[in-house]
Design a protein around this motif. Structure first.
Motif, mmCIF file in Angstrom:
data_model
loop_
_atom_site.group_PDB
_atom_site.id
_atom_site.type_symbol
_atom_site.label_atom_id
_atom_site.label_comp_id
_atom_site.label_asym_id
_atom_site.label_seq_id
_atom_site.Cartn_x
_atom_site.Cartn_y
_atom_site.Cartn_z
ATOM 1 N N SER A 113 0.556 -1.180 -0.207
ATOM 2 C CA SER A 113 0.258 -0.281 -0.096
ATOM 3 C C SER A 113 0.844 1.151 0.392
ATOM 4 O O SER A 113 0.695 2.191 -0.631
ATOM 5 C CB SER A 113 -0.917 0.011 1.724
ATOM 6 O OG SER A 113 -2.030 -0.942 1.235
ATOM 7 N N ARG A 157 -7.706 4.175 -2.987
ATOM 8 C CA ARG A 157 -6.828 4.513 -3.724
ATOM 9 C C ARG A 157 -7.663 4.671 -4.910
ATOM 10 O O ARG A 157 -7.296 5.318 -6.179
ATOM 11 C CB ARG A 157 -5.444 4.400 -3.155
ATOM 12 C CG ARG A 157 -5.026 4.063 -2.366
ATOM 13 C CD ARG A 157 -3.018 2.884 -2.271
ATOM 14 N NE ARG A 157 -3.167 3.077 -0.798
ATOM 15 C CZ ARG A 157 -3.487 2.765 0.333
ATOM 16 N NH1 ARG A 157 -4.435 2.105 0.290
ATOM 17 N NH2 ARG A 157 -2.434 2.754 1.230
ATOM 18 N N ASP A 178 1.742 4.105 -2.971
ATOM 19 C CA ASP A 178 0.896 5.620 -2.958
ATOM 20 C C ASP A 178 2.276 5.977 -3.765
ATOM 21 O O ASP A 178 1.623 6.882 -4.399
ATOM 22 C CB ASP A 178 1.073 5.916 -1.154
ATOM 23 C CG ASP A 178 -0.235 5.539 -0.393
ATOM 24 O OD1 ASP A 178 0.272 5.218 0.681
ATOM 25 O OD2 ASP A 178 -1.700 5.327 -1.125
#
Length: 666
Positions: free
Chosen positions: A22, A67, A26
């Motif tokens: 994760s 996201r 990003d």
């Protein structure tokens, strides 16, 4: 031996991997956001690689979902089909999620999470309304209910981890949307679509098949949703007493061979009732109708079709032709031809002198050349292209307002096919003959011959394959001809539709044309006069109560539920009349497969409940006019305006237009 501690350790490792991936995602999203054009593709691949890796971890779907909006804004979909979510098809998602290419799976799951984010209100999207996103996901779930419930078979088991990934994605979506809501909303949506009597019902039939599986293996709570679902399922899989247990067509045929006349009559009426109730035709209906053709003790065909007075009259006069059409066009691969034929007879078009010889020609017509290849590509080769085209002819002429453009920029051609079917079906059969025999269509524009065989490929490419057989056959040719007519108008003042529409569609299109915008600048031009002229042309209280005798092409400015301009679109005005509560409404044909749309500002197109006939959309007169930018009128009217239309009525329409599509055209 695997222990509980092993499972716990694996879960811990998976969660740790999810957290690490994760963070990496990003970073990759930010790199994509800042990427230059020459490095954009590489940055997209990096994001999608991490999405795929996250899919394999516990909690990965949550991370992707959180996201979805940042990935979209950074440009993960740029340059791909997924960049236009409003154009995506729910029936394609299932196969994409099973793709061997992990990049395809990653971009599809990213897109679905984008839809889910909008559907749940977590984010907003300029081209995707919340209700639209929820509707899309509802259809995806409906088409894949078996996977959500883990109902595997040999085919799905052979897919291994790919199938497991697909099921995990769908279950994640269903947990956020809710399956109870899906079933209720799905049943309501299917009935809404069926009321419009579209020619293309393949997706609806697939949805009903999935509902049947879910009801059989999982059930649902009693209530109106289950009752509505069972009506749909029975219409396809058990519409009569003898087919109620869905025995299969071979076993069904063996049963009815021992029926007496009264029992056969009950079966015939059962099939007719289910077909007219839903617009859907069961395979058992096909089996029974073909059996009824050879039943000599009594004419069961009219009962099996559920014919009314007009249809019965056609049957009595043209029985031999009708029987030939059934034998040639009705098969288990073309069941909807039964409904098309029924409605063709109910329209009474066989009493139009050219129709009987034209249909007789169609029975003998061969499909040649690349036209044959296109039909086979679109519909397979279980039955011949000739059978598919004949079945399509029966449906198009029986259901002229059921023609849809599919996911193709071909609203002009779809509208033309629908209008010819409604007004001059013999002309439609003539150009079908040309396209089948010569793989070309010949038309004229102001005396100039236009042969589609000599023209370059148009917007439709080599033709759609996600449409009905007649559209697959004709649209590529019509699209090229329409484009050529536009080229011949270059240099003329005004909108080219003024000259194209009467030449392309037919003599019944009024020769003058009112346009709300200046073609050169795109700004509103004398808009109040445009509005008054529309009142004078179409409103019964201002035109001497004259009806619309023939469908008239018109152009509308389509807007989304936020009133944002989407584009120009071709429709046809069918009639103007008061609804049951006294509101004046415009009833029109929209070549979109679904006419029910929300155009924002309270302008919501109705498809039933306000006096609509099957296939019509309608709006209150002022609401409709607020989205019109072009319409045809009699040449003799000239610039005549109507002063007795109140300024308040004009102001209301003007405001609805300038609050939406015309906001930047003042």
């Amino acid at each position: 031996m695997r222990t509980l501690n092993d499972d716990q350790n694996n879960n811990i490792d998976s969660r740790a991997s999810c957290s690490r991936l994760s963070d990496d995602l990003d970073v990759a999203i930010e790199d994509l956001r800042q990427a230059q054009p020459d490095t954009k593709l590489e940055a997209q691949r990096a994001v999608l690689t991490l999405v795929w890796q996250l899919l394999q971890t516990e909690g990965g779907m949550d991370a992707i979902f959180e996201r979805a909006a940042p990935m979209d804004l950074a440009g993960v979909f740029a340059g791909s089909d997924w960049d236009k979510p409003e154009a995506l098809l729910p029936q394609v998602s299932a196969n994409t999620l099973l793709a061997e290419d992990t990049g395809l799976v990653a971009i599809e799951v990213s897109s679905l999470c984008r839809f889910l984010s909008v559907a749940t209100g977590a984010t907003r999207h300029r081209n995707l309304h919340q209700d639209t996103a929820r509707h899309f996901l509802t259809q995806v779930l409906a088409l894949n209910l078996r996977d959500i419930f883990g109902q595997s078979d040999e085919a799905t088991r052979s897919l291994g981890e790919r199938q497991e990934t697909k099921e995990r994605i769908l279950r994640f979506i269903s947990e956020h949307i809710g399956l109870t809501d899906v079933l209720g909303a799905l049943v309501t949506e299917i009935w809404r679509l069926l009321e419009q009597r579209s020619v293309q019902v393949g997706v609806v039939k697939d949805m009903i098949a999935q509902i049947a599986i879910a009801l059989n293996e999982n059930g649902t709570e009693p209530g109106s949703e289950r009752l509505g679902a069972e009506r749909l399922v029975s219409a396809l899989f058990g519409p009569t007493v003898a087919s109620l247990d869905d025995p299969g067509v071979a076993a069904y045929l063996e049963r009815i061979e021992h029926f007496d006349e009264a029992a056969l009559s009950r079966e015939a009426m059962g099939f007719a009732r289910a077909m007219h109730d839903t617009g859907l035709v069961s395979d058992y209906h096909v089996t029974f109708l073909l059996y009824a053709l050879d039943y000599h003790d009594r004419a069961l065909v009219p009962e099996t079709l559920g014919l009314g007075t007009t249809g019965l009259d056609c049957w009595r006069h043209y029985r031999r032709l009708i029987e030939d059409l059934i034998r040639a066009g009705v098969t288990l691969s073309t069941p909807q031809a039964i409904y098309g034929l029924t409605m063709l007879l109910e329209r009474g078009v066989l009493h139009h002198a050219p129709m009987v010889p034209a249909l007789d020609r169609q029975l003998r017509q061969k499909v040649r050349g690349s036209a044959r290849d296109r039909i086979s590509l679109g519909f397979g080769d279980v039955v011949s292209p000739e059978t598919h085209v004949l079945a399509g002819v029966l449906q198009i002429i029986g259901q002229p307002l059921g023609v849809g453009q599919g996911a193709n920029p071909t609203c002009q051609s779809a509208r033309a096919i629908a209008m010819w079917s409604q007004v001059e079906p013999d002309y439609l059969l003539r150009i079908i003959h040309q396209a089948s025999e010569f793989d070309a269509i010949l038309m004229h524009f102001e005396g100039n011959e236009i042969n589609s065989a000599n023209l370059p490929v148009g917007l439709a490419g080599f033709g759609p394959i996600d449409a009905d057989p007649v559209s697959v056959l004709l649209v590529a040719h019509l699209d090229k001809i329409y484009a050529r007519m536009g080229q011949l108008c270059i240099g003329r003042d005004g909108d080219p539709h003024r000259w194209i529409n009467p030449e392309f569609h037919g003599w019944w299109v009024s020769r003058d044309c009112a346009v709300a915008v200046d073609v050169a600048t795109g700004k509103l031009a004398d808009y109040d006069s445009f509005l008054r002229r529309f009142f004078a042309t179409y409103h019964p209280h201002h035109n001497g109560d004259l009806p619309v005798s023939h469908p008239q092409p018109a152009g509308i400015a389509v807007t989304d539920p936020n009133q944002q301009f989407i584009g120009w679109h071709a429709i046809a005005i069918l009639r103007v009349a008061e609804d049951q509560v006294g509101n004046m409404r415009v009833y029109f044909y929209n070549p979109n497969n679904d006419s029910g749309q929300d155009w924002g500002g309270g302008v919501v197109v109705s498809t039933s409940g306000n006096g609509e006939r099957s296939g019509e959309g309608s709006l209150e007169f002022g609401h409709f006019l607020s989205r019109v930018y072009l319409f045809h009128d009699e040449l003799f009217r000239g610039d005549q305006t109507l002063e007795d239309v109140s300024e308040a009525e004009i102001e209301l329409v003007r405001k609805q237009a300038t609050d939406s599509w015309a906001a930047d055209r003042l």
